[in-house]
Design an enzyme around this catalytic site. Structure first.
Site, PDB file in Angstrom:
ATOM      1  CD1 TRP A  41     103.865  32.642  20.880  1.00  0.00           C
ATOM      2  CD2 TRP A  41     103.841  34.839  20.491  1.00  0.00           C
ATOM      3  NE1 TRP A  41     103.583  33.260  22.075  1.00  0.00           N
ATOM      4  CE2 TRP A  41     103.572  34.616  21.869  1.00  0.00           C
ATOM      5  CE3 TRP A  41     103.885  36.147  20.020  1.00  0.00           C
ATOM      6  CZ2 TRP A  41     103.325  35.663  22.764  1.00  0.00           C
ATOM      7  CZ3 TRP A  41     103.639  37.180  20.910  1.00  0.00           C
ATOM      8  CH2 TRP A  41     103.364  36.937  22.262  1.00  0.00           C
ATOM      9  CG  ASP A  42     108.579  27.753  19.825  1.00  0.00           C
ATOM     10  OD1 ASP A  42     107.652  27.025  20.232  1.00  0.00           O
ATOM     11  OD2 ASP A  42     109.626  27.300  19.325  1.00  0.00           O
TER      12      ASP A  42
ATOM     13  CG  ASP B 140     109.112  21.058  17.695  1.00  0.00           C
ATOM     14  OD1 ASP B 140     108.810  22.009  16.950  1.00  0.00           O
ATOM     15  OD2 ASP B 140     109.491  21.224  18.873  1.00  0.00           O
TER      16      ASP B 140
END
EC number: 3.2.1.22
Length: 729
Positions: A477-478, A546
Site C-alpha cells: 500500500w503506497d 525507498d
C-alpha cells in the site's frame, strides 16, 4: 503491579514491573502529575512546591493564595485558559467565541484489559495482560467533559494515554488543540532525541539539550512524514545505550502531528505529543465526542537499549495483528527495480520463474499493471487490470506463478489520482482541491478525498474487484505525496478534513483486513514517509525507505530501531550500482544489512552472475535459519553509524543463549586500527561458540573487550557472527 487509587490522599498510582507513574487530585480538583520513573513506593506529593511566583496567575477559587498557580504546577492535562502560559495539551473555542477551558476532577473507573478507541488504531491486550483507568474531568462553565484514559501493560513497562472529549453543552464548540500525552518533570537536565530526515534519508538521530526554548517536531503534511517521525525520547544528559534514565513517547497515528519539549522559567521540563494544531479546528456539536489518538509511553532506568526493547515488545505483540504477526514473513522479490513500468505478463512470469529457482517465496508485481499506466503521469485511480498489457487475465497470471510454488503480491496506491485518469474525469470533485485555485501537484498526482465515505467506498469496491481475481496474498500500500489543498466539498468545516481523512483511511484498512484476513499488508509512503505505530496496527511491516543502498540503510535502520522492531522494517537486497546513490557494495554486505528486517530482493535475477545467484540461495537459507531470532530477539545497537567507522547491531534471544551479530565497515583507510565489537545481553559466566569459526569465547570478555573485526582491503566489508551458549554459569 496494576492501578491503585488511594481514597485518603486522592492519588492514582500506576505500577508496572519496573516503573511507577503517579498523579494526584488536589483540593481544587486539578489533576497534578507527581512522578514517572523507577519503581517506587509511597506518595510522591512532597515533590510539589508552592511559592508566590510573579506574573504566574492564580485560579479564582484559591482565593488569596498567591502560591498556587497552574503556570508552575506539573499537570496531567494542561489546558489553555487556566493561567498556564506554557504549551498546553487542549485548547477549545467555545460556543460564545471565547477561548479557554478549565477541567476539574469528577471521578474514575478501573477496568481489566486494555481499552480500545473507536475508528482508531491502538495497543490491545487481554484482561490478564493489562488494566485501564478512566479519569473523568469537566469544565463546569461549558459542561465540556474530558475523560483521560490510561492503559498499562505491566510486564512490558508500557503505559498508554488517550482522551475522549465530549461536548455536553448546548452549542457547537471547536477543538483547536488535542494532544494525548503530557509529561511534566519538576527537575533534571534532559536531552531531546528526535528522528528527522527526508525522502530516501529517513530517521536520522538528533540529540540536543532541552533548554529555555520550545523544541518542536511535527508534520504538516497530512502524513507522519519523512521529515520527522512521531516518536521522541527525553533522556538524561548522561544517558547512554546501557545506563541512565529516559522516556519515550510514540504516537499511534499516521497523520499530521506535533511533539514538543521545553524547559520552563523554573527549570521544569514539559514533553507533549499529539495532533498537530495547524489546519485543525474540529467542530463538536452538542453531544458529540472526539477521540484523541493514543500515545505509547515507556520509561527505562537502564538506558536507551531497554527503552527501545520495551517499545519493540509492545508493538510486535500488542499492536501488530493478523496472520503474520508471529509468523515468519515470506522472502519476496519486487518487480519495481527489475522492470519499472516496462513489463507484461510473460516477463513477470519469467521473473517469478527465476525467483523460484533461487528460493524466493513471493513475487510482487509493482506499479504499472492497471488502467493505461505506462508511466507515473496517468491512470492512477483506474483500478482495473490492463489485460492488454499483461496479455492475459490477472487470475491466469497468478495461477501460473502459484504453480511455481510462489505466493503472489501486488502494488496499490489507493489514495492517489492522476488528472489524466478515467476516475478524475468522471469525479473531479473527489480530489482534494480548493475551488477557484489551481491545485498543488506532486509526482503529477492529486489525492482523493478520503474524508468522504462515498469516495472510500468506491475505491474499496474497485480494489476488492482486483483482489478477488486470484490468490493475492500480499498488498504493498503506497502513498507518493503529501496532503495539500485540504478542502473537502462535503464539509462545512475545513478544519476537520485532515483528521477525517485519517479516519477514512483507517476505516478502509480495517475493512480490507476483515475481508481478507490472510492478507499480508506492507505499508509504504515513498518508503518511510508513513512509518509509524498507527500503520503497524494494519500492516505488520512497512517499507523502511525507498533508498535500498546498503550503506545508507545502516543509518536509516539504526534510527528506526529506536522506536520500531526490526521485523517491521521492509529491507531488500538491490542491484548495484544502487539506483538511488550509484554506490557499489558487495553482495554479501547487501544481504547482511537487509537481514536486519523483513528480507527480500529488488533486482532482476537474469542480470546476475552464477556466483551471485548462489549467494542469494545461501542468503535465503541463512535468513530463514535466523528469522526467529530476528523477529523475537532483543535488539541491541552496538555502534553509532553517524560517529563510528563501523555499523554494528545484535539480536539476542531473551534467555541469552544465542546471539546474531552483524557489522559493516563504513569507512576504509590506510593502516587502519582494529575495530572491536562489544556484545550485549549474554549470560554472564557462560562460554559461547561462534558458529563459522568454531572458536570459544567467554561471555564476559565478549561483552567487556569485544571481538575484533578483520582488517581487510576493500570497501564496505560486512561480517556476521552467530554465537551459541555452550556452558551454563
Amino acid at each position: 503491579m496494576g492501578i491503585i487509587f488511594s481514597e485518603k490522599n486522592k492519588v492514582f498510582t500506576l505500577q508496572t514491573q519496573n516503573t511507577t507513574y503517579q498523579m494526584k487530585v488536589d483540593e481544587y480538583g486539578f489533576l497534578l502529575h507527581l512522578y514517572y520513573g523507577r519503581k517506587s513506593k509511597g506518595c510522591m506529593d512532597y515533590l510539589l512546591h508552592y511559592a508566590d511566583r510573579g506574573f504566574s496567575g492564580n485560579p479564582y477559587d484559591v482565593g488569596l493564595d498567591r502560591t498556587y498557580s497552574m503556570d508552575v504546577l506539573p499537570q496531567e492535562l494542561p489546558c489553555q485558559g487556566t493561567g498556564d502560559y506554557r504549551s498546553t495539551a487542549v485548547a477549545i473555542k467555545n460556543t460564545d467565541g471565547s477561548y479557554g477551558c478549565d477541567f476539574r476532577y469528577q471521578g474514575y473507573q478501573i477496568t481489566k484489559g486494555k481499552y480500545g478507541i473507536p475508528g482508531l488504531p491502538a495497543v490491545y491486550a487481554g484482561e490478564d495482560e493489562a488494566e485501564s483507568l478512566e479519569i473523568y474531568m469537566e469544565d463546569k462553565a461549558t459542561k465540556v467533559q474530558v475523560t483521560l484514559v490510561y492503559g498499562i501493560l505491566p510486564k512490558l513497562d508500557i503505559i498508554t494515554r488517550s482522551a475522549r472529549i465530549q461536548n455536553s453543552g448546548a452549542g457547537k464548540i471547536y477543538l483547536e488543540k488535542a494532544q494525548a500525552a503530557c509529561l511534566d518533570l519538576v527537575g533534571g537536565e534532559y536531552d531531546l532525541i528526535c528522528f528527522y530526515g527526508r525522502h530516501t534519508s529517513e530517521r536520522n538521530v538528533q540529540r540536543t539539550p532541552v533548554g529555555h526554548n520550545a523544541q518542536v517536531i511535527g508534520s504538516r503534511r497530512g502524513t507522519s512524514s519523512h521529515q520527522y517521525n512521531p516518536m521522541m525520547i527525553l533522556a538524561g544528559r548522561e544517558t547512554t545505550e546501557d545506563a541512565g534514565s529516559c522516556y519515550a513517547m510514540s504516537f499511534v497515528y499516521s497523520g499530521s502531528f506535533k511533539g514538543q519539549a521545553e524547559k520552563d522559567q523554573y527549570n521544569q521540563t514539559r514533553m507533549l505529543l499529539g495532533l498537530s494544531d495547524e489546519l485543525f479546528s474540529y467542530p463538536l456539536e452538542a453531544g458529540e465526542v472526539f477521540h484523541v489518538p493514543e500515545v505509547v509511553l515507556t520509561y527505562s532506568g537502564m538506558g536507551l537499549a531497554r527503552l527501545s526493547q520495551n517499545l519493540h515488545a509492545c508493538f510486535r505483540t500488542h499492536l501488530c495483528r493478523g496472520k503474520y504477526r508471529d509468523k515468519a514473513r515470506p522472502v519476496l522479490l519486487n518487480s519495481w527495480e527489475a522492470s519499472y513500468f516496462d513489463f507484461n505478463g510473460e516477463s513477470i512470469y519469467q521473473l517469478a520463474k527465476q525467483a523460484a529457482e533461487l528460493g524466493v517465496e513471493m513475487l510482487v508485481m509493482d506499479d504499472g499493471w492497471f488502467g493505461k499506466r505506462n508511466d507515473d503521469y496517468r491512470a492512477l485511480g483506474d483500478w482495473y487490470v490492463n489485460e492488454e498489457k499483461l496479455g492475459e487475465p490477472l487470475g491466469e497470471l497468478i495461477r501460473k506463478i502459484n504453480g511455481l510454488g510462489l505466493k503472489f503480491g501486488i502494488w496499490f496506491e489507493p489514495e492517489g489520482v492522476n488528472e489524466d485518469s478515467d476516475l478524475y474525469r468522471e469525479h473531479p470533485d473527489w480530489a482534494l482541491t480548493i475551488p477557484g485555485r489551481d491545485p498543488v501537484r506532486a509526482r503529477n498526482q492529486l489525492l482523493l478525498d478520503f474524508s468522504r465515505k462515498d469516495v472510500v467506498d468506491y475505491v474499496f469496491e474497485q480494489m476488492c474487484k482486483v483482489l478477488d481475481q486470484g490468490n493475492i496474498e500480499y498488498v504493498k500500500w503506497d502513498l507518493n505525496r503529501s496532503l495539500s489543498d485540504c478542502f473537502s466539498r462535503n464539509s462545512k468545516d475545513q478544519g476537520r478534513v485532515q483528521h477525517d481523512y485519517m479516519i477514512g483511511l483507517y476505516d478502509f484498512l480495517e475493512r480490507l483486513l476483515e475481508r481478507y484476513p490472510n492478507l499480508l499488508l506492507e505499508g509504504c509512503s515513498g518508503g518511510g514517509g508513513r512509518f509509524d505505530a498507527g500503520m503497524l496496527y494494519y500492516s505488520p511491516q512497512i517499507w523502511c525507505s525507498d533508498n535500498s543502498d546498503a550503506i545508507d540503510r545502516v543509518s536509516i535502520q539504526y534510527g528506526t530501531s529506536f522506536g520500531y522492531p526490526a521485523i517491521t522494517m521492509g529491507a531488500h537486497v538491490s542491484a548495484v550500482p544502487n539506483h538511488q546513490t550509484g554506490r557499489v557494495t558487495p553482495f554479501h554486505t547487501r544481504g547482511v544489512v537487509a537481514m536486519a528486517g523483513c528480507f527480500g530482493y529488488e533486482l532482476d535475477p537474469k542480470k546476475l552472475s552464477e556466483e551471485e545467484k548462489k549467494e542469494i540461495r545461501e542468503q535465503i537459507e541463512e535468513y530463514k535459519r535466523y528469522t526467529g531470532l530476528i523477529q523475537n530477539g532483543l535488539y541491541y545497537r552496538l555502534s553509532n553509524p553517524a560517529a563510528d567507522e563501523v555499523g554494528a547491531w545484535e539480536f539476542v534471544s531473551e534467555d541469552g543463549r544465542e546471539a546474531l551479530v552483524s557489522a559493516v565497515m563504513l569507512e576504509v583507510h590506510g593502516n587502519m586500527p582494529v575495530s572491536y565489537i562489544r556484545l550485549k545481553g549474554l549470560v554472564s559466566g557462560s562460554v559461547y561458540r561462534e558458529e563459522k569459526s568454531g572458536k570459544l569465547y567467554g561471555a564476559d570478555a565478549l561483552m567487556e573487550a569485544g571481538v575484533p573485526l578483520p582488517v581487510e582491503m576493500g570497501e564496505y566489508r560486512a561480517y556476521q557472527m552467530y554465537f551459541t551458549q555452550v556452558a551454563e554459569p
